[in-house]
Design a protein around this motif. Structure first.
Motif, PDB file in Angstrom:
ATOM      1  N   ILE A  21       0.870  -1.181   0.000  1.00  0.00           N
ATOM      2  CA  ILE A  21       0.000   0.000   0.000  1.00  0.00           C
ATOM      3  C   ILE A  21       0.904   1.227   0.000  1.00  0.00           C
ATOM      4  O   ILE A  21       2.124   1.108   0.048  1.00  0.00           O
ATOM      5  CB  ILE A  21      -0.986  -0.003   1.205  1.00  0.00           C
ATOM      6  CG1 ILE A  21      -0.235  -0.042   2.531  1.00  0.00           C
ATOM      7  CG2 ILE A  21      -1.948  -1.194   1.091  1.00  0.00           C
ATOM      8  CD1 ILE A  21      -1.130   0.165   3.748  1.00  0.00           C
ATOM      9  N   PRO A  99      -3.387   6.425   2.921  1.00  0.00           N
ATOM     10  CA  PRO A  99      -3.557   5.098   2.306  1.00  0.00           C
ATOM     11  C   PRO A  99      -3.594   3.973   3.337  1.00  0.00           C
ATOM     12  O   PRO A  99      -4.226   2.934   3.109  1.00  0.00           O
ATOM     13  CB  PRO A  99      -2.354   4.968   1.371  1.00  0.00           C
ATOM     14  CG  PRO A  99      -1.354   5.960   1.860  1.00  0.00           C
ATOM     15  CD  PRO A  99      -2.155   7.071   2.479  1.00  0.00           C
ATOM     16  N   ARG A 100      -2.948   4.171   4.468  1.00  0.00           N
ATOM     17  CA  ARG A 100      -2.982   3.156   5.527  1.00  0.00           C
ATOM     18  C   ARG A 100      -4.392   3.008   6.084  1.00  0.00           C
ATOM     19  O   ARG A 100      -4.892   1.885   6.252  1.00  0.00           O
ATOM     20  CB  ARG A 100      -2.021   3.537   6.654  1.00  0.00           C
ATOM     21  CG  ARG A 100      -0.568   3.518   6.247  1.00  0.00           C
ATOM     22  CD  ARG A 100       0.319   4.170   7.292  1.00  0.00           C
ATOM     23  NE  ARG A 100       1.719   4.181   6.865  1.00  0.00           N
ATOM     24  CZ  ARG A 100       2.641   4.990   7.365  1.00  0.00           C
ATOM     25  NH1 ARG A 100       2.326   5.855   8.321  1.00  0.00           N
ATOM     26  NH2 ARG A 100       3.879   4.939   6.920  1.00  0.00           N
ATOM     27  N   ALA A 103      -6.682   1.395   3.504  1.00  0.00           N
ATOM     28  CA  ALA A 103      -6.401  -0.039   3.360  1.00  0.00           C
ATOM     29  C   ALA A 103      -6.923  -0.826   4.553  1.00  0.00           C
ATOM     30  O   ALA A 103      -7.498  -1.911   4.379  1.00  0.00           O
ATOM     31  CB  ALA A 103      -4.898  -0.278   3.180  1.00  0.00           C
TER      32      ALA A 103
END
Length: 134
Positions: A21, A99-100, A103
């Motif tokens: 990711i 993005p963490r 995800a």
């Protein structure tokens, strides 16, 4: 009864421990203790959102959602895409957490539903727009 899959971040892992990711991290599945459920999505997302610690045990994994005040409202599955609805606020630490966070929510929802795609809405707005730096 069965365990739930909840996803956390391996920072700087570069896709070694799980799917790659943003910012060179990996998203990694963990398993909960067995729980009783009729639908896995709600319990899995609630478990993820209830975790108020950044570090996940001694695993080296990180939970970037630990300071966010999000509530799971519900979800729907069309056979391919799991859509989940949340309310509340993200409280993240910098642009790599975007993005963490996406995800963690998307992979947890997809694993729970057996879906190939996930759509996340927060207070009716798509997560990409909520977490946009613009």
């Amino acid at each position: 009864m069965a365990p739930l899959a909840v996803f956390y971040v391996a920072v700087g892992d570069n896709g070694v421990s799980g799917p790659l990711i943003g910012c060179g991290d990996s998203i990694v599945a963990t398993s909960t203790q067995p729980v009783r459920f009729t639908d896995q999505v709600g319990p899995a997302i609630r478990t993820l959102l209830a975790n108020r610690t950044r570090s996940v045990g001694m695993s080296g994994l990180v939970n970037v959602l630990y300071r966010s005040t999000l509530t799971y409202l519900g979800g729907s599955f069309d056979g391919t895409t799991i859509t989940i609805y949340l309310s509340g606020q993200f409280n993240l630490s910098g642009e790599c957490d975007i993005p963490r966070a996406e995800a963690q929510l998307e992979y947890t929802a997809m694993a729970a539903a057996g879906a190939s795609r996930a759509a996340v809405f927060v207070d009716g707005t798509p997560i990409d727009a909520v977490l946009s730096l613009k």
